[in-house]
Write a protein that holds these residues in place. Sequence first.
Motif, short mmCIF file in Angstrom:
data_model
loop_
_atom_site.label_atom_id
_atom_site.label_comp_id
_atom_site.label_asym_id
_atom_site.label_seq_id
_atom_site.Cartn_x
_atom_site.Cartn_y
_atom_site.Cartn_z
N GLN A 149 5.33 -4.67 -0.92
CA GLN A 149 5.02 -3.81 -2.07
C GLN A 149 3.52 -3.63 -2.25
N LEU A 150 2.78 -4.73 -2.07
CA LEU A 150 1.32 -4.64 -2.18
C LEU A 150 0.79 -3.69 -1.12
N ALA A 151 1.29 -3.82 0.10
CA ALA A 151 0.82 -2.96 1.20
C ALA A 151 1.09 -1.50 0.85
N GLN A 205 -3.57 4.05 -2.04
CA GLN A 205 -5.01 4.17 -2.31
C GLN A 205 -5.79 4.49 -1.04
N HIS A 206 -5.05 4.79 0.04
CA HIS A 206 -5.64 5.16 1.33
C HIS A 206 -6.50 4.05 1.92
N ARG A 207 -6.09 2.81 1.69
CA ARG A 207 -6.82 1.70 2.29
C ARG A 207 -6.06 1.19 3.50
N LYS A 208 -6.80 0.71 4.48
CA LYS A 208 -6.19 0.11 5.66
C LYS A 208 -5.84 -1.34 5.33
N VAL A 209 -4.57 -1.70 5.54
CA VAL A 209 -4.11 -3.01 5.12
C VAL A 209 -3.81 -3.89 6.34
N ASP A 214 -8.94 -3.65 4.82
CA ASP A 214 -9.30 -4.15 3.49
C ASP A 214 -8.32 -3.59 2.48
N PRO A 215 -7.48 -4.42 1.93
CA PRO A 215 -7.45 -5.88 1.96
C PRO A 215 -6.77 -6.43 3.20
#
Length: 240
Positions: A67-69, A75-79, A142-143
């Motif tokens: 869910q966090l991913a 948010q268009h962040r690479k996880v 990130d994250p």
Amino acid sequence: MNEAPARLAERVRAGDVRAVSRLITLVENGAPEGREALRRLEATPRRALVVGVTGYPGAGKSTLLDQLAAAYRRQHRKVGILAVDTSSPLTGGAILGDRIRMQAHAADEGVFIRSMATRGHHGGLARATGEAILVLDAAGYDPILVETVGVGQDEVEVRGLARVVVAVVAPGLGDEVQAMKAGLLEVADLVVVNKADHEGAEAAVRALQDWVPLVLRTVAPKGEGLPELLAALDARRDPA
Ligand SMILES: Nc1nc2c(ncn2[C@@H]2O[C@H](COP(=O)(O)OP(=O)(O)OP(=O)(O)O)[C@@H](O)[C@H]2O)c(=O)[nH]1
Ligand SMILES: [Mg+2]
């Protein structure tokens, strides 16, 4: 002079997924060219928020990570996700289970998922996982979320690697509060009482509040409590 490690490091820095995967494998195997490539990445500034997610088997860590991913992807962040498996009898099934549950992200290039077996080597988590975190950070993830099972030394080692450590507990899994007094609480910045749809969640929250500054409730499969958890994690980011 072998140029291969330099090229590999360069490709990692450019965010090449296959290079990331290859370098982590080289590093896990203790290959000299892996060490050399890693050395070239060490000067790269560390930017990623590294989140350790620990807790007893079945508490819902992977569901929560999933869910966090998804939320971070919006948010268009690479996880980056590292699921650490200590290959103990208790966690022997973790690798397959994590892979299956994470399939929703399998086709997403913006999510890098890796199971890491520490094979019971003492201190193995800190070494291999710390190096994998460095590689992911250099590649722009990130994250970086690190799942460990909190049944031994792992949660203590993850404390040394993560900016923020989340302990996940579930009501009705036995005497979780007593067990947590034994070690989990010391390493946790915040505790998530997951499976808040189960009986006893309220009592667990109240009991834990005496021990840790922040206790959140979640129902991971439904995403309940996720915004609060995301906010708590963001609050622990270094000021830019
Ligand atoms: N009712 C309910 N079930 C949940 C919740 N969160 C997770 N589950 C279920 O609990 C089971 C275990 O969840 P996982 O996310 O695999 O737990 P885990 O902590 O990663 O487990 P290990 O990696 O094996 O230690 C799965 O069947 C989930 O669907 C919740 O909030 N409520
Ligand atoms: Mg899991």
